[in-house]
Every structure is written in structure tokens, then in C-alpha cells.
Design a protein around this motif. Structure first.
Motif, PDB file in Angstrom:
ATOM      1  N   ILE A   1       4.622  55.881  63.001  1.00  0.00           N
ATOM      2  CA  ILE A   1       4.107  57.244  63.126  1.00  0.00           C
ATOM      3  C   ILE A   1       3.107  57.583  62.026  1.00  0.00           C
ATOM      4  O   ILE A   1       2.096  58.224  62.261  1.00  0.00           O
ATOM      5  CB  ILE A   1       5.276  58.250  63.137  1.00  0.00           C
ATOM      6  CG1 ILE A   1       6.041  58.136  64.452  1.00  0.00           C
ATOM      7  CG2 ILE A   1       4.770  59.677  62.947  1.00  0.00           C
ATOM      8  CD1 ILE A   1       7.222  59.066  64.558  1.00  0.00           C
ATOM      9  N   GLU A   2       3.371  57.145  60.781  1.00  0.00           N
ATOM     10  CA  GLU A   2       2.507  57.502  59.659  1.00  0.00           C
ATOM     11  C   GLU A   2       1.429  56.454  59.395  1.00  0.00           C
ATOM     12  O   GLU A   2       0.854  56.424  58.311  1.00  0.00           O
ATOM     13  CB  GLU A   2       3.360  57.708  58.392  1.00  0.00           C
ATOM     14  CG  GLU A   2       4.409  58.799  58.519  1.00  0.00           C
ATOM     15  CD  GLU A   2       3.793  60.183  58.668  1.00  0.00           C
ATOM     16  OE1 GLU A   2       2.634  60.344  58.262  1.00  0.00           O
ATOM     17  OE2 GLU A   2       4.471  61.087  59.183  1.00  0.00           O
ATOM     18  N   CYS A   3       1.144  55.598  60.358  1.00  0.00           N
ATOM     19  CA  CYS A   3       0.143  54.545  60.168  1.00  0.00           C
ATOM     20  C   CYS A   3      -1.194  55.135  59.744  1.00  0.00           C
ATOM     21  O   CYS A   3      -1.713  56.045  60.391  1.00  0.00           O
ATOM     22  CB  CYS A   3      -0.026  53.756  61.464  1.00  0.00           C
ATOM     23  SG  CYS A   3      -1.395  52.564  61.440  1.00  0.00           S
ATOM     24  N   PRO A   4      -1.805  54.639  58.655  1.00  0.00           N
ATOM     25  CA  PRO A   4      -3.096  55.180  58.209  1.00  0.00           C
ATOM     26  C   PRO A   4      -4.271  54.663  59.020  1.00  0.00           C
ATOM     27  O   PRO A   4      -5.398  55.139  58.852  1.00  0.00           O
ATOM     28  CB  PRO A   4      -3.188  54.693  56.758  1.00  0.00           C
ATOM     29  CG  PRO A   4      -2.413  53.421  56.753  1.00  0.00           C
ATOM     30  CD  PRO A   4      -1.278  53.625  57.730  1.00  0.00           C
ATOM     31  N   GLY A   5      -4.048  53.663  59.901  1.00  0.00           N
ATOM     32  CA  GLY A   5      -5.143  53.092  60.684  1.00  0.00           C
ATOM     33  C   GLY A   5      -5.580  51.755  60.129  1.00  0.00           C
ATOM     34  O   GLY A   5      -5.602  51.538  58.913  1.00  0.00           O
ATOM     35  N   THR A   6      -5.940  50.858  61.009  1.00  0.00           N
ATOM     36  CA  THR A   6      -6.273  49.496  60.593  1.00  0.00           C
ATOM     37  C   THR A   6      -7.558  49.416  59.783  1.00  0.00           C
ATOM     38  O   THR A   6      -7.776  48.443  59.058  1.00  0.00           O
ATOM     39  CB  THR A   6      -6.391  48.575  61.822  1.00  0.00           C
ATOM     40  OG1 THR A   6      -7.423  49.086  62.685  1.00  0.00           O
ATOM     41  CG2 THR A   6      -5.084  48.504  62.589  1.00  0.00           C
ATOM     42  N   GLN A   7      -8.431  50.421  59.927  1.00  0.00           N
ATOM     43  CA  GLN A   7      -9.703  50.410  59.196  1.00  0.00           C
ATOM     44  C   GLN A   7      -9.646  51.227  57.918  1.00  0.00           C
ATOM     45  O   GLN A   7     -10.634  51.335  57.196  1.00  0.00           O
ATOM     46  CB  GLN A   7     -10.825  50.945  60.093  1.00  0.00           C
ATOM     47  CG  GLN A   7     -10.950  50.235  61.436  1.00  0.00           C
ATOM     48  CD  GLN A   7     -11.269  48.764  61.295  1.00  0.00           C
ATOM     49  OE1 GLN A   7     -12.034  48.386  60.422  1.00  0.00           O
ATOM     50  NE2 GLN A   7     -10.679  47.934  62.136  1.00  0.00           N
ATOM     51  N   SER A   8      -8.468  51.809  57.629  1.00  0.00           N
ATOM     52  CA  SER A   8      -8.326  52.648  56.446  1.00  0.00           C
ATOM     53  C   SER A   8      -8.193  51.795  55.186  1.00  0.00           C
ATOM     54  O   SER A   8      -7.708  50.662  55.218  1.00  0.00           O
ATOM     55  CB  SER A   8      -7.093  53.546  56.600  1.00  0.00           C
ATOM     56  OG  SER A   8      -6.769  54.182  55.381  1.00  0.00           O
ATOM     57  N   GLN A   9      -8.585  52.357  54.050  1.00  0.00           N
ATOM     58  CA  GLN A   9      -8.422  51.658  52.774  1.00  0.00           C
ATOM     59  C   GLN A   9      -6.952  51.513  52.403  1.00  0.00           C
ATOM     60  O   GLN A   9      -6.589  50.653  51.599  1.00  0.00           O
ATOM     61  CB  GLN A   9      -9.164  52.418  51.665  1.00  0.00           C
ATOM     62  CG  GLN A   9     -10.679  52.398  51.816  1.00  0.00           C
ATOM     63  CD  GLN A   9     -11.387  53.131  50.699  1.00  0.00           C
ATOM     64  OE1 GLN A   9     -10.750  53.812  49.892  1.00  0.00           O
ATOM     65  NE2 GLN A   9     -12.704  53.001  50.650  1.00  0.00           N
ATOM     66  N   GLU A  10      -6.092  52.374  52.988  1.00  0.00           N
ATOM     67  CA  GLU A  10      -4.656  52.311  52.713  1.00  0.00           C
ATOM     68  C   GLU A  10      -3.923  51.373  53.662  1.00  0.00           C
ATOM     69  O   GLU A  10      -2.702  51.222  53.577  1.00  0.00           O
ATOM     70  CB  GLU A  10      -4.029  53.711  52.800  1.00  0.00           C
ATOM     71  CG  GLU A  10      -4.482  54.670  51.713  1.00  0.00           C
ATOM     72  CD  GLU A  10      -5.833  55.295  52.017  1.00  0.00           C
ATOM     73  OE1 GLU A  10      -6.182  55.343  53.219  1.00  0.00           O
ATOM     74  OE2 GLU A  10      -6.526  55.724  51.091  1.00  0.00           O
ATOM     75  N   ALA A  11      -4.635  50.736  54.589  1.00  0.00           N
ATOM     76  CA  ALA A  11      -3.993  49.899  55.605  1.00  0.00           C
ATOM     77  C   ALA A  11      -3.161  48.799  54.966  1.00  0.00           C
ATOM     78  O   ALA A  11      -3.650  48.037  54.116  1.00  0.00           O
ATOM     79  CB  ALA A  11      -5.045  49.289  56.526  1.00  0.00           C
TER      80      ALA A  11
END
Length: 356
Positions: A41-51
Motif C-alpha cells: 500500500i505504501e509503495c513509493p513507486g519503482t521510479q522513486s528515489q526511495e524505491a
């Protein structure tokens, strides 16, 4: 041809819900950053710097890949949609943060007005998945969608006017569409990728109110094909303007050009005495002042006319029924402004929506 039913036209259900409690800009970044349908649910996204680096990634099968910094390729559907829409000259979104301001009726009238030029081909894509009213307004409620070798065939109103809507995929007008984001996203993708629109001069995308899944999906999937502009619909009162400002901010955040603001239901002109009354008083200056304050174009006002609602309910063209009314003249002026805007835009442009 084969009749296509709703259960075969959508992606499998997903149990993931989106974290609406997050700050709005964070939510935009998350949804525009390639979040897998089966992500936490809290996934930051695969392209995020926090991935792969935040606590929400713990236990995810893709954590090591995301943390490695190797970016996943973009959704291949974006390129497929670009190829499918190569023959569409202009793509316009009809948006509003507020419900009940007349987006669908405006879309229908815009389409009918543009289609009066028999040399141009017009289509409506209805992505209001939970409240599809375009089939009723256009007089084709109950029609079905068929599949051919070249894709889904839209429903034709006239020789140069066609529409596609989830309303054609439901078993009845009272059926409720109770979907979370991934399933909405999947059907919008299929509408853009699999419908055989043919050569079009204008594709009008009618959207639901708000700044949520349907809007983000449209912005994401039309990145390659390009969006000419968004037409923002409002009514004069501040209660509507509050949410419409959010829609304008959304467009600016994701890089959608704003063609202009239209103030709908802008005063009531009595058909007998021609006296104008303000049913929705513009206590803060109405749509025109809002457009000025937010530095976006204002392209016109459309007065209230009960006959517009009656024609929408009965699936008839208001322009044909009341050709000399003030509202018809207002629509014609707005349509002319839209034509001017599009004539100055390169066809098949590649104005990308921002990824942040």
C-alpha cells in the motif's frame, strides 16, 4: 464480430488500495511513478528515489531490484497507445474538480457542435467509469460494443461522430461499478489501446469529477500520444470554484496544457421575457475571475436553459431543437475558440505529462 462483455474487458481484480491519506502531491508522484498493481500500500513507486529503501518495501519481491537503482522500463502500453492514436489530430480533456457542473453535457454539445462540419470526424471517450452518462445524453443507451480484427468498434451517433463508454459494457443502466484504482486503470488503458477510432480530427475525453485515478491514468497513458489541452468546466458559485482550482493545480502539476475555463450555468435567461437571473451568484467573481487569478485562459459562459437538460435526458441535440437560443450562441462562440486553439497546435504533438 463478437459481443464483448464487461467481465472479459477488464484486468483481474487487485486487492491494493491507494493511500489517500497521503499529501496530494505525494499521491500524484506515487501514481505517476509506475506503482505495480500488486505493490504494498505504501509503495513509493519503482521510479522513486526511495524505491526499495523505505520500510514499506520490506518483504516485497522486487525490493532488491528497486534498491539497485536500475529503472524498470515504462509501461509498453504507452507506446502502443501512441501508435493507436497516431491518426487522431487533437486530443482534448474535459475536466472539473467538482461534480454536477455539466462536464458530460458540455462534452456532448462540444462533440455535436464540432460534428456539424461534415469534413471532420469526432469521437468521445467516456472515462467516467462509475457514472457513465454519455450514452444516455447521446441517445444510444443500451447499445453494445463489438470487437473486430482491428479492435473494439465504437458506437456511432452519426457518420462522423462516435463514442466509447463503459456504459455499453454493463448489463443494465442501474449496474454499479465498484472498482478500486487498478481495475479503473486497466479499462482506461484498454479503451485507449484497443478501440479502433480510425482517423479523427478530435478525440474528446469526458472525465469524472476530482483529481484521482482516472485523471492520472489518462495523463500517464497519453504521455506519448500527447494532449492538446484541457477544458475546465465550472459553475459561478464559490463552492464549485473551490474544487475547480484544485483541478487547475492538478493540470499544472502533471503537465497538461489548459485550453481554457468555461463557466456553465452562468445565469438564467427567461425564454419568454429574456430577463437574466443569477441562479448561482458569483460571490467571488465566478469562473472568469478565478481564471484570471490562476493565470489560465477564460473562453466563455453558457447560460442555464432547462431545455438543455431535457435534450440530454431524451438523447436529442439541443442545437437542432433550439438553434437560436442564447446558450446555442454561447456554445458556438466557445467552439470557435477551441477550433482556433487547436489550429495553432501541431497535430499528433508529443506534449508529455510530467512524471513527478
Amino acid at each position: 464480430t463478437q459481443n464483448f462483455h464487461l467481465q472479459t474487458a477488464i484486468n483481474p481484480p487487485c486487492q491494493v488500495d491507494y493511500p489517500f491519506k497521503q499529501h496530494r502531491s505525494c499521491y500524484y508522484r506515487r501514481r505517476m511513478a509506475d506503482v505495480p498493481n500488486n505493490a504494498p500500500i505504501e509503495c513509493p513507486g519503482t521510479q522513486s528515489q526511495e524505491a526499495g529503501k523505505v520500510s514499506a518495501c520490506n518483504g516485497c519481491a522486487n525490493q532488491k531490484l528497486c534498491a539497485s537503482g536500475v529503472k524498470l522500463p515504462p509501461d509498453p502500453a504507452i507506446e502502443h497507445i501512441k501508435e493507436r492514436l497516431q491518426s487522431v489530430k487533437h486530443k482534448l480533456l474535459i475536466l472539473s474538480g467538482k461534480g454536477g457542473v455539466g462536464k458530460s453535457s458540455f462534452t456532448a454539445h462540444l462533440a455535436r457542435g464540432l460534428a456539424t462540419n461534415e469534413d471532420e470526424d469526432i469521437a468521445i471517450l467516456d472515462v467516467d467509469l462509475c457514472g457513465p452518462s454519455i450514452p444516455r445524453i447521446m441517445g444510444v443507451e443500451g447499445h453494445q460494443v463489438f470487437q473486430s480484427m482491428s479492435g473494439w468498434s465504437p458506437v456511432f451517433i452519426e457518420d462522423n461522430l462516435s463514442i466509447m463508454s463503459i456504459g455499453f459494457l454493463l448489463s443494465g443502466p442501474a449496474d454499479a461499478v465498484i472498482w478500486r484504482g487498478p481495475k479503473k486503470n486497466g479499462l482506461i488503458k484498454q479503451f485507449l489501446r484497443d478501440v479502433d477510432w480510425g482517423e479523427l480530427d478530435y478525440l474528446l475525453v469526458d472525465t469524472p469529477p476530482g483529481t484521482s485515478d482516472e485523471h492520472i491514468s489518462i495523463a500517464q497513458y497519453l504521455k506519448g500520444a500527447g494532449i492538446d489541452g484541457a477544458i475546465i468546466i465550472t459553475t459561478p458559485q464559490e463552492v464549485a470554484l473551490l474544487d475547480v482550482r484544485k483541478e487547475i493545480s492538478f493540470c499544472k502539476k502533471v503537465g497538461i496544457p489548459i485550453l481554457g475555463v468555461v463557466e456553465n450555468m452562468s445565469g438564467f435567461i427567461c425564454p419568454k421575457c429574456k430577463t437574466e437571473s443569477q441562479i448561482f451568484p458569483p460571490t467571488t467573481g465566478g469562473g472568469q475571475q478565478m481564471a484570471k487569478d490562476m493565470d489560465v485562459p477564460f473562453i466563455g459562459k453558457i447560460p442555464l436553459d432547462p431545455r438543455i437538460g431535457q435534450c440530454c435526458d431524451e438523447g436529442r441535440s439541443y442545437f437542432s431543437e433550439v438553434p437560436d437560443s442564447p446558450a446555442t450562441k454561447a456554445y458556438q462562440n466557445i467552439i470557435e475558440e477551441i477550433r482556433k486553439f487547436c489550429s495553432n497546435k501541431p497535430t499528433n504533438n508529443n506534449v508529455d505529462a510530467k512524471d513527478e
